[in-house]
Design an enzyme around this catalytic site. Structure first.
Site, PDB file in Angstrom:
ATOM      1  N   CYS A 115      68.462 -86.582 144.301  1.00  0.00           N
ATOM      2  CA  CYS A 115      68.398 -87.865 143.587  1.00  0.00           C
ATOM      3  C   CYS A 115      68.632 -87.678 142.090  1.00  0.00           C
ATOM      4  O   CYS A 115      68.907 -88.633 141.371  1.00  0.00           O
ATOM      5  CB  CYS A 115      67.038 -88.512 143.783  1.00  0.00           C
ATOM      6  N   HIS A 255      65.037 -93.404 138.031  1.00  0.00           N
ATOM      7  CA  HIS A 255      65.422 -93.292 139.436  1.00  0.00           C
ATOM      8  C   HIS A 255      64.551 -94.237 140.261  1.00  0.00           C
ATOM      9  O   HIS A 255      63.332 -94.280 140.087  1.00  0.00           O
ATOM     10  CB  HIS A 255      65.244 -91.844 139.894  1.00  0.00           C
ATOM     11  N   ASN A 285      65.679 -96.559 148.047  1.00  0.00           N
ATOM     12  CA  ASN A 285      66.027 -95.366 147.266  1.00  0.00           C
ATOM     13  C   ASN A 285      67.460 -94.952 147.611  1.00  0.00           C
ATOM     14  O   ASN A 285      67.718 -94.449 148.699  1.00  0.00           O
ATOM     15  CB  ASN A 285      65.024 -94.262 147.631  1.00  0.00           C
TER      16      ASN A 285
END
Ligand code: UT7
Length: 328
Positions: A115, A255, A285
């Site tokens: 990520c 994020h 996500n």
């Protein structure tokens, strides 16, 4: 001597159309809208169709960013694609994207940092620009995690979504772009987010497939603890390095893994809600795509003023983290 900087010249996102809501998931597995909303802030996520792939999403986002920047394919010098869910393990998906765009003069590579990948890629692009070597670099964050999760595993499938975001970083002599960055890694936590099989350590066998070792597994609690701390410390590093405070930040794009992690980090840092970008409710996500999708949406919402200060922090598998302070 001339000094070069890398300004943000264009942005774009490409989100697949198919939506899966929490209610849809609750009909298939033992979960509920209340649990997912309360624990993560996620209400729905987008996933690819059977005939849509990582390279398609990446190409769509990159083309939009190039159009916004007003550059043609042959003006692109380099393409960096941050992803952990490419079409194939070999070849690198970056070359598919380069070919799809018709960017015949561009080099291309993939950056696999979970990520955190997009922020690592952005900082890498900035180095190529500062060296004077390149003028236009397309940086993409893209994921098709829906193909890597076990849709019967409620610990993971409710959290992730697919999508792509991209920016064009362009050479300028104005003092813009990356003001400071911090890249971090702690491999002692490598097992906390892992796809065991499919690499070379545990190559794919029938037995391993039967055990589901090719699926993404996550120790959510451990990642949560790590992320809640590292978001704040990584942000502080780039602020301290440049002598800025949170008051100077126009927008913080973290994020998007969990609204609770973001809200906790923002509160600790003393950032008011209006300066914190959150869209995890709509997309879940999207891993390496979450920060560039956030950038594209923040521009669409007029939340990134010319000359303003953008702060980004990401974290993910590795474990890794990265922060960046960016002059718009
Ligand atoms: O991008 C980087 C990668 N990922 C992340 O950043 C994720 C970080 N972690 C998180 O966001 C949170 O830890 C989660 C959202 C994954 C979980 O929230 P939590 O508050 O840490 O819950 P938990 O893991 O402590 O689980 C609480 C309970 C467990 O039951 P028991 O053991 O207490 O009986 C789970 O089995 O909730 C259960 N549970 C669920 N219940 C309903 C786990 N997943 C679900 C689910 N629906 N989908």
């Amino acid at each position: 001597m001339i000094r070069y900087y890398g300004k943000l010249a264009g942005y774009g996102k490409h989100i697949p159309e198919t939506v899966i809501t929490n209610h849809d998931l609750a009909q298939r597995i033992d979960t509920s809208d209340e649990w997912i909303t309360e624990r993560s802030g996620i209400k729905e996520r987008h996933v690819v169709r059977d005939d849509e792939h990582c390279s398609d999403l990446a190409t769509g986002a990159a083309q939009k960013a190039m159009d916004k920047a007003g550059i043609t394919a042959d003006e692109v010098d380099l393409i960096i694609v941050a992803t952990s869910s490419p079409d194939y393990l070999t070849p690198p998906v970056s070359s598919q994207v380069q070919h799809n765009l018709g960017a015949e003069n561009a080099g291309a590579f993939v950056m696999v940092v979970g990520c955190t990948g997009f922020v690592y890629a952005l900082v890498t692009a900035d180095q190529f620009i500062r060296s004077g070597r390149y003028r236009n670099i397309v940086v993409v964050g893209v994921e098709v995690t829906s193909r890597n999760v076990d849709w019967n595993d409620r610990n993971t499938c409710v959290l992730f979504g697919d999508g792509a975001g991209a920016v064009v970083i362009q050479r300028t002599e104005e003092e813009k772009g990356v003001l400071a960055h911090h890249l971090g890694s702690d491999g002692s936590g490598f097992e906390h987010i892992i796809q065991v099989s499919g690499g070379t350590r545990y190559s794919t066998t029938h037995e391993r497939l039967d055990q589901g070792l090719h699926y993404l597994k996550m120790n959510g609690r451990e990642v949560f603890k790590f992320a809640s701390v590292v978001m704040g410390t990584a942000l502080k590093k780039v602020l301290d390095e440049t002598g800025h405070t949170t008051d100077d930040i126009d927008l913080f794009i973290p994020h998007q893994a969990n609204a609770r992690i973001i809200e906790y980090a923002a509160q600790k840092a003393g950032l008011p809600a209006e300066k914190v970008f959150i869209n995890v409710n709509k997309y879940g996500n999207t891993s390496a795509a979450s920060v560039p999708i956030g950038i594209a949406e923040a521009f669409e919402q007029d939340r990134l003023p010319e000359g303003g200060l953008l702060a980004m922090v990401a974290f993910g598998s590795g474990l890794t983290w990265a922060s960046c302070l960016f002059r718009l």
